[in-house]
Design an enzyme around this catalytic site. Structure first.
Site, PDB file in Angstrom:
ATOM      1  N   LYS A 105       0.776  -1.278  -0.080  1.00 38.97           N
ATOM      2  CA  LYS A 105       0.068   0.196  -0.019  1.00 38.97           C
ATOM      3  C   LYS A 105       0.773   1.144  -0.045  1.00 38.97           C
ATOM      4  O   LYS A 105       0.555   2.094  -0.614  1.00 38.97           O
ATOM      5  CB  LYS A 105      -0.931   0.010   1.267  1.00 38.97           C
ATOM      6  CG  LYS A 105      -0.172  -0.018   2.546  1.00 38.97           C
ATOM      7  CD  LYS A 105      -0.293  -1.491   3.080  1.00 38.97           C
ATOM      8  CE  LYS A 105       0.695  -1.810   4.135  1.00 38.97           C
ATOM      9  NZ  LYS A 105       0.437  -2.841   4.929  1.00 38.97           N
ATOM     10  N   VAL A 132      -4.932  -3.470   0.679  1.00 42.48           N
ATOM     11  CA  VAL A 132      -6.057  -2.571   1.516  1.00 42.48           C
ATOM     12  C   VAL A 132      -7.003  -3.527   2.646  1.00 42.48           C
ATOM     13  O   VAL A 132      -7.541  -4.240   1.772  1.00 42.48           O
ATOM     14  CB  VAL A 132      -6.919  -1.701   0.540  1.00 42.48           C
ATOM     15  CG1 VAL A 132      -7.789  -0.856   1.480  1.00 42.48           C
ATOM     16  CG2 VAL A 132      -6.217  -0.372  -0.287  1.00 42.48           C
ATOM     17  N   ASP A 201      -0.149   4.104   7.927  1.00 43.39           N
ATOM     18  CA  ASP A 201      -0.743   2.805   7.104  1.00 43.39           C
ATOM     19  C   ASP A 201      -2.092   3.044   6.627  1.00 43.39           C
ATOM     20  O   ASP A 201      -2.342   2.953   5.784  1.00 43.39           O
ATOM     21  CB  ASP A 201      -0.324   1.720   8.112  1.00 43.39           C
ATOM     22  CG  ASP A 201      -0.898   0.390   7.431  1.00 43.39           C
ATOM     23  OD1 ASP A 201      -0.523  -0.281   6.504  1.00 43.39           O
ATOM     24  OD2 ASP A 201      -2.165  -0.177   7.923  1.00 43.39           O
ATOM     25  N   LYS A 205      -3.771   3.430   2.773  1.00 46.33           N
ATOM     26  CA  LYS A 205      -4.899   2.691   2.309  1.00 46.33           C
ATOM     27  C   LYS A 205      -6.146   3.327   1.838  1.00 46.33           C
ATOM     28  O   LYS A 205      -6.782   3.319   0.881  1.00 46.33           O
ATOM     29  CB  LYS A 205      -5.417   1.771   3.348  1.00 46.33           C
ATOM     30  CG  LYS A 205      -4.155   0.484   3.623  1.00 46.33           C
ATOM     31  CD  LYS A 205      -4.524  -0.263   4.973  1.00 46.33           C
ATOM     32  CE  LYS A 205      -3.542  -1.184   5.266  1.00 46.33           C
ATOM     33  NZ  LYS A 205      -3.518  -1.739   6.650  1.00 46.33           N
TER      34      LYS A 205
HETATM   35  N1  HSE Z   1      -0.055  -3.071   9.984  1.00 47.11           N
HETATM   36  C1  HSE Z   1      -1.196  -3.443   9.310  1.00 47.11           C
HETATM   37  C2  HSE Z   1      -2.411  -3.327  10.417  1.00 47.11           C
HETATM   38  C3  HSE Z   1      -1.175  -4.621   8.440  1.00 47.11           C
HETATM   39  O1  HSE Z   1      -2.205  -3.331  11.651  1.00 47.11           O
HETATM   40  O2  HSE Z   1      -3.702  -3.398   9.799  1.00 47.11           O
HETATM   41  C4  HSE Z   1      -1.845  -4.897   7.156  1.00 47.11           C
HETATM   42  O3  HSE Z   1      -1.728  -3.704   6.404  1.00 47.11           O
END
Ligand code: HSE
Length: 438
Positions: A105, A132, A201, A205
């Site tokens: 992503k 995602v 993160d 996404k």
């Molecule tokens: N680090 C991400 C989460 C993992 O905690 O959702 C998957 O993208």
């Protein structure tokens, strides 16, 4: 028909899951794809680990180049992560005429425009369902299932680590720092935990989903990103007393002024289904003008859930490999994308939201009147208010105010004015609220 030949870059958690699920469900998957899907080469730094997973049945190498340049390979699955090596590998695979499946992503949110342009030129597929919300087929839903709709907004719990932390903070009344370590031990966290806890993160996404929803090229630098590391469990408790849950939401919506793209802790009414998505699970709520609100729920991370998404992409590649590019689903679902600046991404000061304010003030006559006057002067309407009784030895009380929708600029000005009141003790805590109802 000849099998689809796959080269795997990285056989860690997701790569290992991909190998295992492909082996276990081989016949079923081939029946759906119309032919066998076969991993023929794996590149990984750790050859012993790769050997223990593949049991000597697949050629192994430490060289990424050996995979992306192998003329026998049809599709490269990139599970290296990060931007540097992964970007080089993906661009090289594309240049060599290979299709690409990636779970990366960060790579797409930052370099998606360049990668999709290169792929378009070469006539190859770049598929990214696993990028995602792990195993939830949200990319398929947004790109294909909702194709009839004008998407109005979407909001998602798209980081499992932070959702796990928030759930523990609420259930056990613990502080943020006390639960972070546990989340990391459970293995959901990104290599750099700040990517999870600071919302980066989730922002990656969200950028990808917003790109599809609004035919918008990637503009990651314009995504407003605020994490949960400063969130106090006291605010989660007060929100709950008022009928709300606090979730780290990725929100993107169209308005007359432009598009909002923002990640931040958000109060949502506890009666919404999405408010009850707990632990490391993910969920995305999408509002289309024809279908109304739709909700997608499932595991957002983990070995086999993410492998489920990778393999679904491989099945698509197996079916569409030789199709004319015009017959394939466009990378971001639209044949004509908006110009980068056509859909103005609103700076956070220009968004509209309802707000939760928590402040600490001396418990004496006139304080509440001063605060409400400041809000009224800025046309900010109060929705609910709660004052906690001061403890016996204290003369200041916590006051919580929920407002109706206003522009962020107004609330920020009000906060500056409230913080200047002599009765105020410390700073005002501000959280955004979303009704997610229409
Ligand atoms: N680090 C991400 C989460 C993992 O905690 O959702 C998957 O993208």
């Amino acid at each position: 028909m000849e099998s689809l030949k796959v080269g795997l870059l990285g056989i860690g958690t997701v790569g290992g899951g991909t190998y295992t699920v492909l082996q276990r469900n081989q016949a079923e998957i081939a029946n759906r794809a119309g032919r066998q899907i076969e991993i023929v080469k794996v590149a990984d730094r750790d050859l012993a680990r790769a050997e223990s997973i593949t049991g000597g049945k697949v050629a192994l190498t430490q060289s990424i180049d050996e995979v992306v340049s192998d003329p026998n390979i049809d599709v490269v699955v990139e599970l290296i992560g990060g931007y540097t090596l992964a970007k080089e590998a993906v661009l090289k695979a594309i240049a060599n005429g290979k299709h690409v499946v990636t779970a990366n992503k960060a790579l797409l949110a930052l370099h998606g425009n360049e990668i999709f342009a290169a792929a378009q030129q070469q006539g190859v597929i770049v598929a990214y369902e696993a990028a995602v919300a792990g195993g939830i087929p949200i990319i398929k839903a947004l790109r294909e299932g909702l194709a009839a709709n004008r998407i109005e907004w979407l909001a998602g719990i798209i980081n499992g680590t932070t959702n796990f932390i928030l759930t523990e903070m609420r259930d056990k009344g613990l502080a943020f720092a006390d639960v972070l370590g546990e989340a990391q031990r459970l293995g959901y966290a990104e290599a750099d935990p700040t990517f999870d806890v600071e919302g980066i993160d989730a922002a990656h996404k969200l950028m990808i989903m917003a790109g599809i929803a609004f035919a918008m090229p990637m503009q990651f630098d314009k995504v407003y990103t605020e994490g949960i590391s400063k969130l106090e469990s006291k605010d989660i408790r007060y929100a709950e007393e008022l009928g709300y849950r606090v979730k780290l939401l990725g929100i993107s919506k169209r308005s007359e002024q432009g598009v909002e793209i923002r990640v931040h802790p958000t109060l949502i009414p506890e009666k919404r289904l999405i408010a009850n998505v707990d632990g490391a699970m993910n969920a995305v709520l999408v509002k289309g003008d024809a279908v109304g609100p739709t909700l997608y729920y499932g595991a957002g991370a983990g070995s086999e859930p993410t492998a489920s998404a990778v393999i679904a992409d491989l099945v698509d590649v197996a079916r569409m490999q030789h199709a004319n590019s015009a017959q394939r689903v466009p990378y971001l679902a639209h044949h004509q994308m908006q110009a980068a600046d056509a859909l103005h991404i609103l700076p956070i000061e220009q968004i509209h939201s309802a707000y939760y304010l928590r402040l600490r003030a001396l418990d004496k006559p006139g304080v509440m009147a001063d605060i409400t006057k400041i809000l009224a002067e800025r046309q900010i309407s109060i929705d609910a208010m709660m004052q906690k009784e001061p403890l016996d030895n204290e003369d200041a009380a916590d006051i919580v105010i929920l407002t109706h929708i206003t522009q962020e600029k107004n609330i920020n000005q009000a906060i500056v004015a409230i913080e200047q009141l002599s009765a105020l003790d410390g700073q005002v805590v501000k959280l955004r609220m979303e009704a997610l109802s229409r």
